[in-house]
Motif scaffolding. Structure first.
Motif, PDB file in Angstrom:
ATOM      1  N   LYS A 151       3.805  12.766   3.528  1.00 21.82           N
ATOM      2  CA  LYS A 151       4.800  12.712   2.463  1.00 21.82           C
ATOM      3  C   LYS A 151       5.968  11.850   2.911  1.00 21.82           C
ATOM      4  O   LYS A 151       6.260  11.736   4.088  1.00 21.82           O
ATOM      5  CB  LYS A 151       5.299  14.111   2.107  1.00 21.82           C
ATOM      6  CG  LYS A 151       4.202  15.021   1.605  1.00 21.82           C
ATOM      7  CD  LYS A 151       3.658  14.583   0.279  1.00 21.82           C
ATOM      8  CE  LYS A 151       2.619  15.568  -0.206  1.00 21.82           C
ATOM      9  NZ  LYS A 151       2.019  15.229  -1.422  1.00 21.82           N
ATOM     10  N   LEU A 152       6.624  11.243   1.966  1.00 20.15           N
ATOM     11  CA  LEU A 152       7.761  10.404   2.270  1.00 20.15           C
ATOM     12  C   LEU A 152       8.998  11.263   2.477  1.00 20.15           C
ATOM     13  O   LEU A 152       9.331  12.087   1.637  1.00 20.15           O
ATOM     14  CB  LEU A 152       8.016   9.412   1.133  1.00 20.15           C
ATOM     15  CG  LEU A 152       6.845   8.495   0.814  1.00 20.15           C
ATOM     16  CD1 LEU A 152       7.163   7.643  -0.397  1.00 20.15           C
ATOM     17  CD2 LEU A 152       6.507   7.617   1.985  1.00 20.15           C
ATOM     18  N   VAL A 166       4.236   6.309  -4.511  1.00 16.59           N
ATOM     19  CA  VAL A 166       4.778   7.662  -4.664  1.00 16.59           C
ATOM     20  C   VAL A 166       3.863   8.499  -5.566  1.00 16.59           C
ATOM     21  O   VAL A 166       3.614   9.675  -5.286  1.00 16.59           O
ATOM     22  CB  VAL A 166       6.226   7.624  -5.187  1.00 16.59           C
ATOM     23  CG1 VAL A 166       6.765   9.023  -5.437  1.00 16.59           C
ATOM     24  CG2 VAL A 166       7.135   6.888  -4.204  1.00 16.59           C
ATOM     25  N   MET A 167       3.329   7.908  -6.625  1.00 13.51           N
ATOM     26  CA  MET A 167       2.406   8.633  -7.506  1.00 13.51           C
ATOM     27  C   MET A 167       1.184   9.118  -6.725  1.00 13.51           C
ATOM     28  O   MET A 167       0.743  10.257  -6.884  1.00 13.51           O
ATOM     29  CB  MET A 167       1.953   7.741  -8.669  1.00 13.51           C
ATOM     30  CG  MET A 167       2.981   7.578  -9.748  1.00 13.51           C
ATOM     31  SD  MET A 167       2.486   6.394 -11.040  1.00 13.51           S
ATOM     32  CE  MET A 167       1.156   7.263 -11.832  1.00 13.51           C
ATOM     33  N   LYS A 168       0.626   8.256  -5.872  1.00 11.00           N
ATOM     34  CA  LYS A 168      -0.568   8.605  -5.107  1.00 11.00           C
ATOM     35  C   LYS A 168      -0.272   9.667  -4.051  1.00 11.00           C
ATOM     36  O   LYS A 168      -1.056  10.586  -3.862  1.00 11.00           O
ATOM     37  CB  LYS A 168      -1.153   7.358  -4.450  1.00 11.00           C
ATOM     38  CG  LYS A 168      -1.776   6.423  -5.450  1.00 11.00           C
ATOM     39  CD  LYS A 168      -2.223   5.131  -4.803  1.00 11.00           C
ATOM     40  CE  LYS A 168      -2.713   4.167  -5.873  1.00 11.00           C
ATOM     41  NZ  LYS A 168      -3.018   2.849  -5.302  1.00 11.00           N
ATOM     42  N   LEU A 169       0.855   9.537  -3.377  1.00  6.80           N
ATOM     43  CA  LEU A 169       1.175  10.490  -2.320  1.00  6.80           C
ATOM     44  C   LEU A 169       1.497  11.883  -2.841  1.00  6.80           C
ATOM     45  O   LEU A 169       1.157  12.880  -2.223  1.00  6.80           O
ATOM     46  CB  LEU A 169       2.351   9.980  -1.489  1.00  6.80           C
ATOM     47  CG  LEU A 169       2.010   8.862  -0.521  1.00  6.80           C
ATOM     48  CD1 LEU A 169       3.273   8.323   0.118  1.00  6.80           C
ATOM     49  CD2 LEU A 169       1.055   9.347   0.546  1.00  6.80           C
ATOM     50  N   LYS A 174      12.050  11.555  -9.715  1.00  4.75           N
ATOM     51  CA  LYS A 174      12.242  11.838  -8.294  1.00  4.75           C
ATOM     52  C   LYS A 174      13.090  10.759  -7.630  1.00  4.75           C
ATOM     53  O   LYS A 174      14.035  11.054  -6.906  1.00  4.75           O
ATOM     54  CB  LYS A 174      10.893  11.912  -7.561  1.00  4.75           C
ATOM     55  CG  LYS A 174      10.170  13.220  -7.667  1.00  4.75           C
ATOM     56  CD  LYS A 174       8.871  13.119  -6.886  1.00  4.75           C
ATOM     57  CE  LYS A 174       8.040  14.352  -7.001  1.00  4.75           C
ATOM     58  NZ  LYS A 174       8.515  15.432  -6.161  1.00  4.75           N
ATOM     59  N   ILE A 175      12.728   9.493  -7.878  1.00  4.48           N
ATOM     60  CA  ILE A 175      13.440   8.397  -7.221  1.00  4.48           C
ATOM     61  C   ILE A 175      14.875   8.298  -7.757  1.00  4.48           C
ATOM     62  O   ILE A 175      15.805   8.075  -6.987  1.00  4.48           O
ATOM     63  CB  ILE A 175      12.664   7.079  -7.354  1.00  4.48           C
ATOM     64  CG1 ILE A 175      11.349   7.178  -6.569  1.00  4.48           C
ATOM     65  CG2 ILE A 175      13.490   5.904  -6.836  1.00  4.48           C
ATOM     66  CD1 ILE A 175      10.420   5.999  -6.719  1.00  4.48           C
ATOM     67  N   LEU A 176      15.058   8.501  -9.043  1.00  2.96           N
ATOM     68  CA  LEU A 176      16.415   8.472  -9.604  1.00  2.96           C
ATOM     69  C   LEU A 176      17.266   9.597  -9.038  1.00  2.96           C
ATOM     70  O   LEU A 176      18.454   9.418  -8.763  1.00  2.96           O
ATOM     71  CB  LEU A 176      16.376   8.573 -11.139  1.00  2.96           C
ATOM     72  CG  LEU A 176      15.917   7.341 -11.892  1.00  2.96           C
ATOM     73  CD1 LEU A 176      15.809   7.644 -13.387  1.00  2.96           C
ATOM     74  CD2 LEU A 176      16.831   6.154 -11.647  1.00  2.96           C
TER      75      LEU A 176
END
Length: 96
Positions: free
Chosen positions: A2-3, A77-80, A91-93
């Motif tokens: 995960k990031l 991010v969608m894949k992870l 999420k990123i926002l």
């Protein structure tokens, strides 16, 4: 893997996503999430990688020469996280 940048516990307070929000997220550099070396390479997140095989030709695009996985910051991010486009944008926002 995960990031670290995106905490799964963080929830967005965004009610509506605008086109400007999508563009801002779309242009988020992958180097925000991954360590990218001077040769524009990174360790691939989708297979056991000892040598950087993921190429970052543009700040927001990637391609792995070993597993052939490729896409954008949003795709990675969608894949992870196995989540939808809208969830990724939120999420990123929320994190940035």
């Amino acid at each position: 893997m995960k990031l670290a940048y995106l905490s799964p516990e963080k929830r967005s307070t965004v009610d509506t996503i605008t086109q400007a929000d999508i563009e801002r997220v779309r242009m988020t550099p992958i180097s925000t999430f991954l360590k990218v070396n001077r040769g524009k390479r990174a360790l691939c997140l989708f297979h056991d990688d000892k040598d950087p095989s993921m190429w970052i030709p543009e700040p927001h695009r990637y391609h792995c020469f070993v597993c052939q996985n490729s896409g954008t910051t949003i795709d990675i991010v969608m894949k992870l996280y196995n989540c939808s486009f809208k969830e990724v944008v939120e999420k990123i926002l929320a994190c940035g």
